[in-house]
Design an enzyme around this catalytic site. Structure first.
Site, PDB file in Angstrom:
ATOM      1  CG  HIS A 100      -1.738  -1.022   1.587  1.00  0.00           C
ATOM      2  ND1 HIS A 100      -1.313  -2.163   2.205  1.00  0.00           N
ATOM      3  CD2 HIS A 100      -3.074  -1.168   1.412  1.00  0.00           C
ATOM      4  CE1 HIS A 100      -2.346  -2.979   2.386  1.00  0.00           C
ATOM      5  NE2 HIS A 100      -3.424  -2.410   1.912  1.00  0.00           N
ATOM      6  CG  ASP A 103       1.766  -0.985   3.385  1.00  0.00           C
ATOM      7  OD1 ASP A 103       1.029  -0.593   4.292  1.00  0.00           O
ATOM      8  OD2 ASP A 103       1.433  -1.834   2.532  1.00  0.00           O
TER       9      ASP A 103
END
Ligand code: XLS
Ligand code: NI
Ligand code: NI
Length: 438
Positions: A100, A103
């Site tokens: 993501h 992340d």
């Protein structure tokens, strides 16, 4: 600089090995049904669970230390995670990763700064990818953690939040394309509702489709040739989520003309949350030509939420690989959307989780191939429907050349049909056991 100093490169040692840091079944170059194991099983590391999650839950703080020796929340830490991730994947022989946006960098207050950080980190990741040959399986935007998404992203009641979600999707697509990602995932983490009393379901679903259509248009315009994926999940965090299961998501995609650009990313634990087996949602995706990718994990029937455990249940991975082999493989891969249990907080545990998952899938592959080569299950299913091929009335039904009137006349002549033939479930299950343990 080596980060996981206590962990060597993980080798295949065979089923008799007692070394916790060795593969027992995953033998990358072993050929099964004409293809190497590593080609059947393109495994991916999930950035979020492996490099970010520290065991925080609703009742307590993190236990695992994922600082990798650097102050968390900084770009230095973001880079340390890249270093750790690539070392981790290399030691396990994993060739893909999934991420993501948030992340891979700490999110800033201002999206312009977040986007600048994403540019910087993706340059760094690209260098590592070139050095190691490791590739990106898929990227996605996290549109569920930030408080602004409390009412959803594409389904938000706020037009500004919708616009912000669109901005995140745009950037996540830019980065996915920059990293050569094979896919782009929409997991509708808060695309759903808590109560119908405050929700215009039709409005929200149409808006989700609008966001997806814009993503397809933009993605194709910047050269993204891979698949978009919906990752169905019935509930959690919302009480009801729109992408309930594969059948629901496929219907939604067809309704909005998105079915040519999208496939399914099926997560085992989400299928079971929907009241299905994992293999059910794989089969539904496959028969609709939409089996794209897999989030490889498993749930816990006693707990009942998305526990994202490492795959351990060989029956389930066998049935999964049976579906995958029958479908001719995945266009995507097997992303370990899985995390260690909170008390398994050491660096060795991180590797042992992946070793368990990779071995469990390797066993599933070996056993599924044996089931197919054994042929008894296929032969039974083939025979089970034979009356449609072998009888005149069956042929007429299959060729759409009969009617209720004709079938009614046929039934009257018949009096009563014989019983349809035993389903043989127990005998078939026994075949599975003899292949698994024989
Ligand atoms: C959460 C989801 C999530 C997706 C990616 O339940 O599985 O991790 O895979 O957003
Ligand atoms: Ni997932
Ligand atoms: Ni999940």
């Amino acid at each position: 600089m080596e980060i996981f100093k206590n962990v060597p490169k993980i080798a295949y040692e065979g089923a008799k090995s007692k070394n916790p840091l060795a593969f027992k079944y995953y033998d990358a170059d072993r050929v099964i049904m004409g293809k190497k194991m590593k080609e059947h099983l393109p495994f991916a590391m999930a950035w979020w669970h492996n490099l970010c999650a520290n065991g925080t839950d609703m009742f307590g703080r993190g236990v695992a230390n994922k600082s990798f020796g650097v102050k968390e929340g900084t770009m230095e830490h973001a880079k340390a995670k890249v270093d750790a991730g690539f070392e981790f994947m290399q030691k396990l022989g994993i060739e893909y990763f999934c991420f993501h946006d948030v992340d891979i960098v700490p999110e800033a207050d201002d999206i312009k700064e977040t986007n600048r950080r994403l540019d910087e980190i993706s340059d760094y990741i690209l260098v590592k990818m070139k050095e190691t040959g490791i590739k990106c399986l898929w990227g996605t935007a996290n549109m569920f953690s930030n408080p602004r998404f409390c009412n959803g992203a594409g389904s938000s009641n706020s037009a500004d939040v919708f616009a912000f979600a669109a901005a995140q999707v745009k950037k996540a697509l830019d980065i996915t394309v920059k990293l050569g990602g094979k896919g782009y995932v929409f997991w509708g983490g808060r695309e759903g509702y808590e109560t119908l009393l405050n929700t215009d379901v039709k409005f929200e679903q149409e808006n989700i489709a609008r966001l997806m259509k814009m993503a397809v248009a933009y993605g194709r315009s910047i050269g993204f040739t891979g698949d978009f994926y919906i990752e169905p999940k019935p509930k959690e965090p919302m009480k009801h989520q729109y992408d309930f299961d594969a059948a629901t998501a496929i219907g939604f995609l067809r309704q909005h003309g998105l079915d040519k650009d999208f496939k399914m990313n099926i997560e085992a634990n989400h299928a079971t949350l929907a009241g299905h087996t994992f293999e059910h949602d794989l089969r539904i995706s496959a028969i609709n030509g939409m089996l794209g990718s897999i989030d490889a994990n498993q749930g816990d029937y006693l707990l009942g939420w998305d526990t994202d455990e490492f795959p351990f249940d060989v029956y389930t991975t066998t049935m999964c690989m049976y579906e995958v082999l029958k479908a001719g493989g995945l266009t995507g891969g097997f992303n370990f959307d899985a995390k260690n249990r909170r008390p398994s907080y050491t660096e060795e545990d991180m590797f042992e989780g992946y070793i368990l998952g990779m071995d469990t899938f390797a066993l599933g592959l070996i056993k599924a191939a044996e089931l197919i080569e054994d042929g008894r299950i296929d032969a039974f299913v083939e025979k089970r429907y034979a009356s449609y091929r072998n009888s005149e009335i069956g042929k007429k039904i299959l060729s759409d050349s009969t009617s209720l009137e004709e079938l009614s006349a046929y039934a009257e002549k018949l009096g009563a049909p014989a019983l349809p033939g035993s389903g043989k479930q127990e005998a078939l299950e026994s075949i599975v056991n003899s292949v698994l343990f024989g």
